[in-house]
Design an enzyme around this catalytic site. Sequence first.
Site, PDB file in Angstrom:
ATOM      1  N   ASP A 143       0.826  -1.201   0.000  1.00  0.00           N
ATOM      2  CA  ASP A 143       0.000   0.000   0.000  1.00  0.00           C
ATOM      3  C   ASP A 143       0.869   1.263   0.000  1.00  0.00           C
ATOM      4  OD1 ASP A 143      -3.081  -0.995   0.928  1.00  0.00           O
ATOM      5  OD2 ASP A 143      -1.433  -2.333   1.397  1.00  0.00           O
ATOM      6  N   HIS A 286      -3.227  -9.679  -0.994  1.00  0.00           N
ATOM      7  CA  HIS A 286      -3.526  -8.324  -0.548  1.00  0.00           C
ATOM      8  C   HIS A 286      -4.406  -8.264   0.704  1.00  0.00           C
ATOM      9  CE1 HIS A 286      -3.691  -4.044  -0.800  1.00  0.00           C
ATOM     10  NE2 HIS A 286      -5.003  -4.007  -0.936  1.00  0.00           N
ATOM     11  N   HIS A 296     -11.781  -3.073   7.109  1.00  0.00           N
ATOM     12  CA  HIS A 296     -11.823  -4.218   6.185  1.00  0.00           C
ATOM     13  C   HIS A 296     -12.123  -5.540   6.889  1.00  0.00           C
ATOM     14  CE1 HIS A 296     -10.529  -1.580   3.009  1.00  0.00           C
ATOM     15  NE2 HIS A 296      -9.416  -1.277   3.643  1.00  0.00           N
ATOM     16  N   VAL A 324      -5.115  -3.321   4.899  1.00  0.00           N
ATOM     17  CA  VAL A 324      -5.358  -2.568   6.126  1.00  0.00           C
ATOM     18  C   VAL A 324      -4.149  -1.660   6.364  1.00  0.00           C
ATOM     19  CG1 VAL A 324      -5.705  -2.698   8.619  1.00  0.00           C
ATOM     20  CG2 VAL A 324      -6.798  -4.377   7.111  1.00  0.00           C
ATOM     21  N   HIS A 325      -4.421  -0.374   6.514  1.00  0.00           N
ATOM     22  CA  HIS A 325      -3.326   0.591   6.590  1.00  0.00           C
ATOM     23  C   HIS A 325      -2.783   0.685   8.016  1.00  0.00           C
ATOM     24  CE1 HIS A 325      -5.282   2.534   2.810  1.00  0.00           C
ATOM     25  NE2 HIS A 325      -4.686   1.387   2.563  1.00  0.00           N
TER      26      HIS A 325
END
Length: 432
Positions: A143, A286, A296, A324-325
């Site tokens: 990401d 991912h 998410h 997921v950040h």
Amino acid sequence: MEPKLVLLVFTLISATATCEYIRPPPRKTLHFPWDSKSSSHPQQVHISLAGDKNMRVSWVSNEKSSLSMVEYGTSPGRYSNRSQGESTSYSYLFYSSGKIHHTVIGPLEDNTVYYYRCGGEGPEYKLKTPPAEFPVMFAVAGDLGQTGWTKTTLDHIDRCKYDVHLLPGDLSYADYVQHRWDTFAELVEPLASTRPWMVTQGNHEKESILFFKDGFQSYNSRWKMPFEESGSSSNLYYSFEVAGAHIIMLGSYTDYDEHSDQYNWLKADVAKVDRKKTPWLLVLFHVPWYNSNEAHQGEGDRMMAAMEPLLHAASVDIVLAGHVHAYERTERVNNGKLDPCGAVHITIGDGGNREGLANRYKNPQPAWSVFREASFGHGELKLANSTHAYWSWHRNDDDEPVRSDQVWITSLQSSGCIAEKKDELRKILTGP
């Protein structure tokens, strides 16, 4: 994931730390100056592994007559070898790409520096091939995007003496604006032209338009991976080997049920793995399967239901995901429970994207979750030998990489798990 305000103060939630951490503020999307390069000179150069002892060199030129040729050798300015490749291009709404070149060079010596030139002109580049034996080092960041934090992450990775970069999806965050694919490739070129970047797709690569454009056109055109070399029919899933590791890249956004092409390819691929030759088995995709962040939730459940039994039977050591950040590492786990023969799952979707961080975690923290934190950063995985690997996660603390999580991981090959699950794997591979 919708943009969220990055909190300046939060309480670190983890099994190993309870201190207060003051997070630096978000950074803006980068802006790139007008490209002044000659239209025939190579741009956006990046390399990837392409089968045993081969490397694929990819680049873009604006001159349609440019050759898909790479000259290379082990001394600066002296090119004793030459390879001819292929080219493609694509149009997307009002955008037309440059000429996209993919040229395979080799066979190459292991752990060796090569100098190369693309298209017969332009600057000289330098790459280093991975070693054939342990130890081997991987840099990991997903990401990425194109923000100030992305640049910081890349600068930190550049300090790491890594052999291969692993990226579990969401590269450019172009999101239909095609010139962002160009600026992303220019941003990563200083790193991606010197070490192989092995990537898989995320949701931001899809870019489909109903009844008009199929998904992944830009991604597939620009970032060609060794799918054909690994017996796959799609650039969205493939495998490769480095030193003593067999690495499988899966697609979260293509069919993955038990009747799909991807699942059948995966069965064939794990059946060919020789754990004496490659004692480490790694998987990237991912969307994470084990995620205690509020973001998410449940998105990976169907893929997990379809594929986790096979990956568990194959004794996968480590699974790396993004989406997921934030960062999270698990114990060895399978079917939602602690399992000494399960995989360690690591979510590392914190490369620096413009959407910001996912700050909210579910409480109480699941038993399988060891460490979790919402900060930008990158990971480093050193396979020291056939039995032990060292994983570390480096938080972007202002402009300094701070090692915030680290663990030694023992391979399943050395634990007896593979022998225990031999019949389980055989049953899945051969069917009822």
